[in-house]
Design a protein around this motif. Structure first.
Motif, PDB file in Angstrom:
ATOM      1  N   ALA A  34       4.871   8.006 -10.844  1.00  0.00           N
ATOM      2  CA  ALA A  34       4.185   9.153 -11.479  1.00  0.00           C
ATOM      3  C   ALA A  34       5.209  10.140 -12.035  1.00  0.00           C
ATOM      4  N   ARG A  35       6.258  10.422 -11.270  1.00  0.00           N
ATOM      5  CA  ARG A  35       7.268  11.383 -11.740  1.00  0.00           C
ATOM      6  C   ARG A  35       8.041  10.839 -12.936  1.00  0.00           C
ATOM      7  N   CYS A  36       8.392   9.554 -12.867  1.00  0.00           N
ATOM      8  CA  CYS A  36       9.152   8.958 -13.990  1.00  0.00           C
ATOM      9  C   CYS A  36       8.273   8.829 -15.226  1.00  0.00           C
ATOM     10  N   THR A  37       7.005   8.510 -15.046  1.00  0.00           N
ATOM     11  CA  THR A  37       6.087   8.415 -16.194  1.00  0.00           C
ATOM     12  C   THR A  37       5.996   9.765 -16.883  1.00  0.00           C
ATOM     13  N   ALA A  38       5.844  10.824 -16.087  1.00  0.00           N
ATOM     14  CA  ALA A  38       5.725  12.184 -16.652  1.00  0.00           C
ATOM     15  C   ALA A  38       7.018  12.573 -17.359  1.00  0.00           C
ATOM     16  N   LEU A  39       8.151  12.284 -16.746  1.00  0.00           N
ATOM     17  CA  LEU A  39       9.444  12.605 -17.367  1.00  0.00           C
ATOM     18  C   LEU A  39       9.604  11.831 -18.679  1.00  0.00           C
ATOM     19  N   GLY A  40       9.270  10.549 -18.665  1.00  0.00           N
ATOM     20  CA  GLY A  40       9.368   9.738 -19.880  1.00  0.00           C
ATOM     21  C   GLY A  40       8.500  10.293 -20.984  1.00  0.00           C
ATOM     22  N   GLU A  41       7.273  10.672 -20.641  1.00  0.00           N
ATOM     23  CA  GLU A  41       6.335  11.180 -21.655  1.00  0.00           C
ATOM     24  C   GLU A  41       6.878  12.410 -22.367  1.00  0.00           C
ATOM     25  N   THR A  42       7.573  13.273 -21.630  1.00  0.00           N
ATOM     26  CA  THR A  42       8.110  14.490 -22.258  1.00  0.00           C
ATOM     27  C   THR A  42       9.092  14.148 -23.374  1.00  0.00           C
ATOM     28  N   ALA A  43       9.691  12.935 -23.308  1.00  0.00           N
ATOM     29  CA  ALA A  43      10.677  12.540 -24.319  1.00  0.00           C
ATOM     30  C   ALA A  43      10.153  11.417 -25.217  1.00  0.00           C
ATOM     31  N   GLY A  44       8.848  11.106 -25.097  1.00  0.00           N
ATOM     32  CA  GLY A  44       8.263  10.064 -25.945  1.00  0.00           C
ATOM     33  C   GLY A  44       8.579   8.645 -25.488  1.00  0.00           C
ATOM     34  N   PHE A  45       8.906   8.475 -24.218  1.00  0.00           N
ATOM     35  CA  PHE A  45       9.187   7.144 -23.680  1.00  0.00           C
ATOM     36  C   PHE A  45       7.990   6.633 -22.880  1.00  0.00           C
ATOM     37  N   THR A  46       7.721   5.345 -23.019  1.00  0.00           N
ATOM     38  CA  THR A  46       6.677   4.707 -22.216  1.00  0.00           C
ATOM     39  C   THR A  46       7.354   3.986 -21.056  1.00  0.00           C
ATOM     40  N   GLY A 127      22.395   6.479  -3.276  1.00  0.00           N
ATOM     41  CA  GLY A 127      22.486   7.538  -2.291  1.00  0.00           C
ATOM     42  C   GLY A 127      21.888   8.867  -2.719  1.00  0.00           C
ATOM     43  N   PHE A 128      21.176   8.878  -3.830  1.00  0.00           N
ATOM     44  CA  PHE A 128      20.518  10.112  -4.293  1.00  0.00           C
ATOM     45  C   PHE A 128      19.029  10.110  -3.937  1.00  0.00           C
ATOM     46  N   GLY A 129      18.662   9.241  -2.974  1.00  0.00           N
ATOM     47  CA  GLY A 129      17.252   9.139  -2.627  1.00  0.00           C
ATOM     48  C   GLY A 129      16.455   8.657  -3.837  1.00  0.00           C
ATOM     49  N   VAL A 130      15.146   8.910  -3.810  1.00  0.00           N
ATOM     50  CA  VAL A 130      14.315   8.453  -4.934  1.00  0.00           C
ATOM     51  C   VAL A 130      14.589   9.245  -6.205  1.00  0.00           C
ATOM     52  N   GLU A 131      15.292  10.380  -6.081  1.00  0.00           N
ATOM     53  CA  GLU A 131      15.683  11.132  -7.295  1.00  0.00           C
ATOM     54  C   GLU A 131      16.564  10.294  -8.214  1.00  0.00           C
ATOM     55  N   GLY A 132      17.203   9.264  -7.631  1.00  0.00           N
ATOM     56  CA  GLY A 132      18.063   8.386  -8.425  1.00  0.00           C
ATOM     57  C   GLY A 132      17.326   7.747  -9.598  1.00  0.00           C
ATOM     58  N   TYR A 133      16.030   7.444  -9.393  1.00  0.00           N
ATOM     59  CA  TYR A 133      15.260   6.823 -10.488  1.00  0.00           C
ATOM     60  C   TYR A 133      15.137   7.800 -11.662  1.00  0.00           C
ATOM     61  N   GLU A 134      14.859   9.062 -11.356  1.00  0.00           N
ATOM     62  CA  GLU A 134      14.726  10.063 -12.434  1.00  0.00           C
ATOM     63  C   GLU A 134      16.069  10.323 -13.107  1.00  0.00           C
ATOM     64  N   LEU A 135      17.153  10.304 -12.315  1.00  0.00           N
ATOM     65  CA  LEU A 135      18.481  10.500 -12.910  1.00  0.00           C
ATOM     66  C   LEU A 135      18.793   9.364 -13.878  1.00  0.00           C
ATOM     67  N   ALA A 136      18.453   8.155 -13.482  1.00  0.00           N
ATOM     68  CA  ALA A 136      18.693   7.006 -14.371  1.00  0.00           C
ATOM     69  C   ALA A 136      17.860   7.145 -15.643  1.00  0.00           C
ATOM     70  N   LEU A 137      16.614   7.568 -15.479  1.00  0.00           N
ATOM     71  CA  LEU A 137      15.744   7.725 -16.662  1.00  0.00           C
ATOM     72  C   LEU A 137      16.270   8.837 -17.571  1.00  0.00           C
ATOM     73  N   ARG A 138      16.764   9.920 -16.986  1.00  0.00           N
ATOM     74  CA  ARG A 138      17.355  10.999 -17.808  1.00  0.00           C
ATOM     75  C   ARG A 138      18.522  10.459 -18.636  1.00  0.00           C
ATOM     76  N   ARG A 139      19.310   9.597 -18.034  1.00  0.00           N
ATOM     77  CA  ARG A 139      20.453   9.011 -18.746  1.00  0.00           C
ATOM     78  C   ARG A 139      19.953   8.093 -19.889  1.00  0.00           C
ATOM     79  N   VAL A 140      18.923   7.304 -19.623  1.00  0.00           N
ATOM     80  CA  VAL A 140      18.339   6.454 -20.678  1.00  0.00           C
ATOM     81  C   VAL A 140      17.858   7.331 -21.835  1.00  0.00           C
ATOM     82  N   ILE A 141      17.185   8.424 -21.485  1.00  0.00           N
ATOM     83  CA  ILE A 141      16.650   9.322 -22.518  1.00  0.00           C
ATOM     84  C   ILE A 141      17.796   9.934 -23.315  1.00  0.00           C
ATOM     85  N   SER A 142      18.865  10.335 -22.623  1.00  0.00           N
ATOM     86  CA  SER A 142      19.949  10.968 -23.379  1.00  0.00           C
ATOM     87  C   SER A 142      20.694   9.950 -24.249  1.00  0.00           C
TER      88      SER A 142
END
Ligand code: DQA
Length: 145
Positions: A34-46, A127-142
């Motif tokens: 849910a968090r990654c989907t929402a983050l992706g949507e803000t940048a136009g990613f599915t 080692g960043f807990g589940v936040e690691g998924y969002e960090l990876a997605l932020r990098r993909v977006i950038s």
């Protein structure tokens, strides 16, 4: 055109939130999705989130990504440390690959220190807990946004 990211989780990660919470935390895979989907949507990613306990299914999804995904964020679970076949499938994929581990695998048992996937990954997060998924997605977006 909107970009697509496959978020692929391997064995036992369906139990996230219930399995060894002192290591993997209390959030479920649905919370992460849910968090990654929402983050992706803000940048136009599915985002397409998938999880399997079966190595062959993960390989099939990586093959599917060849025509359907601009990036893969992958937590292969224990297959990280054993699967030449997942590495080979990733070698046949041309998009970005990010490897995520919720725990710091380097602080744990020696058998978790080697990853077959890292040699194909643009980046590795551990080692960043589940936040690691969002960090990876932020990098993909950038990189692709
Ligand atoms: C894991 C680490 C692996 O060693 C383990 O087998 C998992 C989860 C992690 O996210 O920290 O299943 O990939």
């Amino acid at each position: 055109m909107s970009k697509t990211v496959f978020l692929i989780n391997g064995p036992n990660l369906n139990l996230l939130g219930k399995r060894e919470p002192s290591i993997y935390g209390a959030d479920t895979l649905d919370d992460v999705t849910a968090r990654c989907t929402a983050l992706g949507e803000t940048a136009g990613f599915t985002l397409k989130s998938m999880q399997s306990n079966h190595e062959g299914q993960i390989i099939d999804w990586i093959h599917e990504a060849r025509d359907a995904a601009d990036a893969i964020i992958l937590n292969p679970g224990a297959f990280t440390h054993t699967s030449v076949a997942i590495f080979d499938a990733l070698q046949a994929y041309e998009g970005l690959v990010f490897e995520v581990h919720i725990s710091n695998v380097h602080k744990r048992e020696a058998f978790r220190h080697h990853s077959f996937v890292s040699a194909r990954a643009e980046g590795v997060i551990a080692g960043f807990g589940v936040e690691g998924y969002e960090l990876a997605l932020r990098r993909v977006i950038s990189l692709l946004g």
